[in-house]
Design a protein around this motif. Structure first.
Motif, PDB file in Angstrom:
ATOM      1  N   LYS A  11       0.681  -0.788   0.287  1.00 45.63           N
ATOM      2  CA  LYS A  11      -0.325   0.036  -0.046  1.00 45.63           C
ATOM      3  C   LYS A  11       0.881   1.654   0.205  1.00 45.63           C
ATOM      4  O   LYS A  11       1.891   1.438   0.480  1.00 45.63           O
ATOM      5  CB  LYS A  11      -0.635  -0.069   1.038  1.00 45.63           C
ATOM      6  CG  LYS A  11      -0.371   0.286   2.288  1.00 45.63           C
ATOM      7  CD  LYS A  11      -0.186   0.963   2.222  1.00 45.63           C
ATOM      8  CE  LYS A  11       1.076   0.856   4.201  1.00 45.63           C
ATOM      9  NZ  LYS A  11       2.173   1.011   4.521  1.00 45.63           N
ATOM     10  N   GLU A  17      -1.853  10.680   7.032  1.00 44.72           N
ATOM     11  CA  GLU A  17      -0.890   9.411   8.186  1.00 44.72           C
ATOM     12  C   GLU A  17      -0.574  10.673   9.306  1.00 44.72           C
ATOM     13  O   GLU A  17      -0.557  11.715   9.029  1.00 44.72           O
ATOM     14  CB  GLU A  17       0.572   9.195   7.962  1.00 44.72           C
ATOM     15  CG  GLU A  17       1.470  10.809   7.237  1.00 44.72           C
ATOM     16  CD  GLU A  17       1.269  10.284   5.381  1.00 44.72           C
ATOM     17  OE1 GLU A  17      -0.209  11.012   4.928  1.00 44.72           O
ATOM     18  OE2 GLU A  17       1.998  10.005   4.602  1.00 44.72           O
ATOM     19  N   HIS A  18      -0.375   9.819  10.551  1.00 46.25           N
ATOM     20  CA  HIS A  18      -0.381   9.693  11.417  1.00 46.25           C
ATOM     21  C   HIS A  18      -1.356  10.926  12.274  1.00 46.25           C
ATOM     22  O   HIS A  18      -1.695   9.986  13.450  1.00 46.25           O
ATOM     23  CB  HIS A  18       0.640  11.656  12.386  1.00 46.25           C
ATOM     24  CG  HIS A  18       1.746  10.572  11.527  1.00 46.25           C
ATOM     25  ND1 HIS A  18       2.743   9.927  12.772  1.00 46.25           N
ATOM     26  CD2 HIS A  18       3.257  10.793  11.111  1.00 46.25           C
ATOM     27  CE1 HIS A  18       4.536   9.170  12.288  1.00 46.25           C
ATOM     28  NE2 HIS A  18       4.266   9.700  11.120  1.00 46.25           N
ATOM     29  N   VAL A  20      -4.534   9.740  11.591  1.00 46.79           N
ATOM     30  CA  VAL A  20      -5.591   8.831  11.491  1.00 46.79           C
ATOM     31  C   VAL A  20      -4.868   7.559  12.789  1.00 46.79           C
ATOM     32  O   VAL A  20      -6.217   6.559  13.051  1.00 46.79           O
ATOM     33  CB  VAL A  20      -4.819   7.650  10.040  1.00 46.79           C
ATOM     34  CG1 VAL A  20      -3.841   7.472  10.001  1.00 46.79           C
ATOM     35  CG2 VAL A  20      -5.869   6.758  10.073  1.00 46.79           C
ATOM     36  N   VAL A  21      -3.077   8.044  13.697  1.00 44.18           N
ATOM     37  CA  VAL A  21      -3.834   6.845  14.525  1.00 44.18           C
ATOM     38  C   VAL A  21      -4.433   7.403  15.857  1.00 44.18           C
ATOM     39  O   VAL A  21      -4.685   6.405  16.819  1.00 44.18           O
ATOM     40  CB  VAL A  21      -1.848   7.558  15.105  1.00 44.18           C
ATOM     41  CG1 VAL A  21      -1.698   6.141  16.407  1.00 44.18           C
ATOM     42  CG2 VAL A  21      -0.944   7.294  13.802  1.00 44.18           C
ATOM     43  N   GLY A 124       8.685   0.519   3.107  1.00 42.13           N
ATOM     44  CA  GLY A 124       7.351   0.952   3.680  1.00 42.13           C
ATOM     45  C   GLY A 124       5.570   0.658   2.925  1.00 42.13           C
ATOM     46  O   GLY A 124       5.061   1.210   3.214  1.00 42.13           O
ATOM     47  N   GLY A 167      -1.088   1.548  16.502  1.00 38.86           N
ATOM     48  CA  GLY A 167      -0.841   1.765  14.980  1.00 38.86           C
ATOM     49  C   GLY A 167      -2.428   1.294  14.747  1.00 38.86           C
ATOM     50  O   GLY A 167      -3.872   1.332  15.213  1.00 38.86           O
ATOM     51  N   SER A 168      -2.769   2.355  13.359  1.00 37.68           N
ATOM     52  CA  SER A 168      -4.259   3.141  13.035  1.00 37.68           C
ATOM     53  C   SER A 168      -5.066   1.458  11.569  1.00 37.68           C
ATOM     54  O   SER A 168      -6.454   1.879  12.360  1.00 37.68           O
ATOM     55  CB  SER A 168      -4.475   3.722  12.231  1.00 37.68           C
ATOM     56  OG  SER A 168      -3.701   3.499  10.869  1.00 37.68           O
ATOM     57  N   PHE A 170      -4.929   0.988   8.977  1.00 35.48           N
ATOM     58  CA  PHE A 170      -5.337   1.771   7.262  1.00 35.48           C
ATOM     59  C   PHE A 170      -4.553   0.360   6.676  1.00 35.48           C
ATOM     60  O   PHE A 170      -5.017   0.061   5.728  1.00 35.48           O
ATOM     61  CB  PHE A 170      -4.670   2.611   7.013  1.00 35.48           C
ATOM     62  CG  PHE A 170      -3.288   2.927   6.934  1.00 35.48           C
ATOM     63  CD1 PHE A 170      -2.154   2.741   7.955  1.00 35.48           C
ATOM     64  CD2 PHE A 170      -2.954   3.154   6.023  1.00 35.48           C
ATOM     65  CE1 PHE A 170      -0.592   3.424   7.998  1.00 35.48           C
ATOM     66  CE2 PHE A 170      -1.053   3.415   5.432  1.00 35.48           C
ATOM     67  CZ  PHE A 170      -0.836   2.706   6.513  1.00 35.48           C
ATOM     68  N   THR A 227       8.336   2.814  11.654  1.00 35.55           N
ATOM     69  CA  THR A 227       7.075   3.728  12.038  1.00 35.55           C
ATOM     70  C   THR A 227       6.577   3.642  13.614  1.00 35.55           C
ATOM     71  O   THR A 227       6.215   4.759  13.671  1.00 35.55           O
ATOM     72  CB  THR A 227       5.897   2.366  11.564  1.00 35.55           C
ATOM     73  OG1 THR A 227       6.454   2.132   9.722  1.00 35.55           O
ATOM     74  CG2 THR A 227       4.400   3.313  11.240  1.00 35.55           C
ATOM     75  N   VAL A 231       5.655   6.956  15.396  1.00 35.85           N
ATOM     76  CA  VAL A 231       4.937   6.943  15.672  1.00 35.85           C
ATOM     77  C   VAL A 231       5.002   7.581  17.251  1.00 35.85           C
ATOM     78  O   VAL A 231       3.843   8.364  17.975  1.00 35.85           O
ATOM     79  CB  VAL A 231       3.680   5.767  15.692  1.00 35.85           C
ATOM     80  CG1 VAL A 231       2.338   5.946  16.896  1.00 35.85           C
ATOM     81  CG2 VAL A 231       3.117   5.887  14.522  1.00 35.85           C
ATOM     82  N   GLY A 311       3.729   7.723   3.941  1.00 36.33           N
ATOM     83  CA  GLY A 311       3.612   7.072   5.165  1.00 36.33           C
ATOM     84  C   GLY A 311       4.467   7.272   6.786  1.00 36.33           C
ATOM     85  O   GLY A 311       4.089   8.531   7.135  1.00 36.33           O
ATOM     86  N   ALA A 312       4.922   6.633   7.153  1.00 34.08           N
ATOM     87  CA  ALA A 312       5.204   7.780   8.660  1.00 34.08           C
ATOM     88  C   ALA A 312       6.113   9.141   8.801  1.00 34.08           C
ATOM     89  O   ALA A 312       6.658   9.485   9.380  1.00 34.08           O
ATOM     90  CB  ALA A 312       6.509   6.196   9.498  1.00 34.08           C
TER      91      ALA A 312
HETATM   92  O1  PMV Z   1       4.555   3.546   8.109  1.00 29.97           O
HETATM   93  P1  PMV Z   1       3.531   2.668   7.298  1.00 29.97           P
HETATM   94  O2  PMV Z   1       4.285   2.975   5.498  1.00 29.97           O
HETATM   95  O3  PMV Z   1       3.289   1.802   7.996  1.00 29.97           O
HETATM   96  O4  PMV Z   1       2.656   3.907   7.680  1.00 29.97           O
HETATM   97  C1  PMV Z   1       2.491   4.593   9.303  1.00 29.97           C
HETATM   98  C2  PMV Z   1       1.703   5.534   9.168  1.00 29.97           C
HETATM   99  C3  PMV Z   1       1.156   5.784  10.215  1.00 29.97           C
HETATM  100  O5  PMV Z   1      -0.247   7.261  10.368  1.00 29.97           O
HETATM  101  C4  PMV Z   1       2.015   6.654  10.604  1.00 29.97           C
HETATM  102  C5  PMV Z   1       0.423   4.868  11.444  1.00 29.97           C
HETATM  103  C6  PMV Z   1      -0.529   3.528  11.333  1.00 29.97           C
HETATM  104  O6  PMV Z   1      -0.536   3.490  12.287  1.00 29.97           O
HETATM  105  O7  PMV Z   1      -1.317   4.859  10.434  1.00 29.97           O
END
Ligand code: PMV
Length: 355
Positions: A11, A17-18, A20-21, A124, A167-168, A170, A227, A231, A311-312
């Protein structure tokens, strides 16, 4: 017992991102690099044997009653805990049917699990969530459990939380549902945003009345992001400056809502602007890096409609929405800034049974 092979996509986070946590929404798209997992029976050995060559797990064995106990190699963690959770929760999921563990004991069989990935864990793209979803989906097939997508989500998300602590979810949802989804509040709302590809050159989709197509370019920064650490870093900032961080999360939420509308209208010019705004928020959260920033700036200067990290942060990939006419120049700009172009297409199918 039948042999089953399943696969799930990687994905890319498009927006959100962030935030969403903390229950805010995000937009995520599934990519055409997949993780494959097969389960077959082994006779007269009541244990699990895992081979995951891509993450250096070779012939790792565990008896059923020791699942989740003792040292687990990193590359086998998500598979092992997913198996444990499947067996433990199974009577709750399907009260009427025989426990799969009983069946294993009666039949005196074990399980051999093998994985193959089209994407390395370092990019990632969500290899942990994809392998978790595949493990539970494959067990559900092997034991004729027919789990719904919601049950598959709940069990897979629990597995990820058991290991990562936060973690969210997603990424789990993306591996299951595929396509491009709007995801909110730890999976309470999961809505498909576009059913056709936003970037497949053959899809005939154009942006904002323009005849050009709008592929998403992906550049890998060469740095593996952690990640969990990032976070935690944002959580710390939130504890120190709650008003500032909450304000940024509110801004991100608005960007995601507008982004969803822009995608639905296929207004990729607006979507690009929203990506830029989202990147500004992520810079304020302190999770972008110099390398990512220079790849993003280079992409914009070379004609991308918008660009951001995905992502993170702290590394991994950046994404740039780019009209066909600027594809080559944006690719070169990202490479000149030290990035590696990853050729992926987006909006692909979620978890599926291969055989
Ligand atoms: O690092 P990735 O691609 O798994 O993305 C993390 C996205 C965050 O919002 C930072 C963490 C999450 O669980 O949603």
């Amino acid at each position: 017992m039948k042999k089953v092979t399943v696969s799930a996509p990687g994905k890319l986070m498009l927006l959100g991102e962030h935030a969403v946590v903390y229950g805010h929404p995000c937009l995520v798209t599934a990519v055409d690099r997949r993780l494959y997992l097969s389960i077959s029976a082994i006779s007269n050995q009541q244990k699990v044997i895992i081979n995951a060559a891509g993450v250096e797990v070779k012939g790792y064995e565990k008896s059923f009653d020791e699942l989740g106990i003792g040292d687990i190699p990193k590359g086998a963690q998500f598979i092992e805990i997913a198996i444990k959770n499947f067996f433990e929760s199974n009577p709750k999921i399907m009260k009427q049917v025989e426990d799969p563990l009983l069946r294993i004991h009666n039949d005196k069989i074990g399980l051999s699990i093998k994985t193959r990935s089209e994407f390395a864990s370092m990019f990632g793209f969500g290899s942990s969530s994809a392998v978790t979803v595949c493990t539970i989906k494959a067990l559900s097939e092997v034991f004729d459990r027919n789990l719904s997508q919601k049950e598959l989500f709940d069990l897979s998300y629990k597995t990820v939380l058991d290991i990562q602590g936060n973690g969210s979810g997603f990424d789990v949802a993306s591996a299951i549902y595929g396509g491009t989804i709007y995801f909110e509040n730890r999976g309470e709302r999961i809505v498909s945003v576009i059913s056709d590809s936003i970037e497949n050159p053959d899809s005939g989709i154009s942006g904002n009345g323009d005849e050009e197509k709008f592929p998403l370019l992906v550049g890998y920064s060469g740095v593996k992001a952690d990640t969990v650490t990032l976070v935690k870093q944002v959580a710390l900032l939130g504890a120190q400056q709650p008003d500032v961080v909450n304000g940024i999360f509110q801004d991100i939420e608005k960007i995601v809502h507008h982004g969803r509308e822009a995608l639905e209208k296929k207004d990729f010019v607006l979507f690009g602007k929203l990506m830029d705004q989202n990147q500004d928020c992520l810079v304020k959260l302190g999770i972008s890096t110099e390398k990512l920033n220079s790849m993003i700036t280079a992409a914009r200067d070379a004609g991308a409609l918008g660009a951001k990290l995905s992502g993170a942060g702290g590394g991994d990939c950046m994404i740039a929405i780019t009209p066909n006419s600027s594809q080559q120049s944006v690719k070169e700009a990202i490479e000149n800034a030290g990035g590696e172009i990853m050729n992926v297409s987006t909006n692909t199918e979620g978890v599926r049974v291969e055989t």
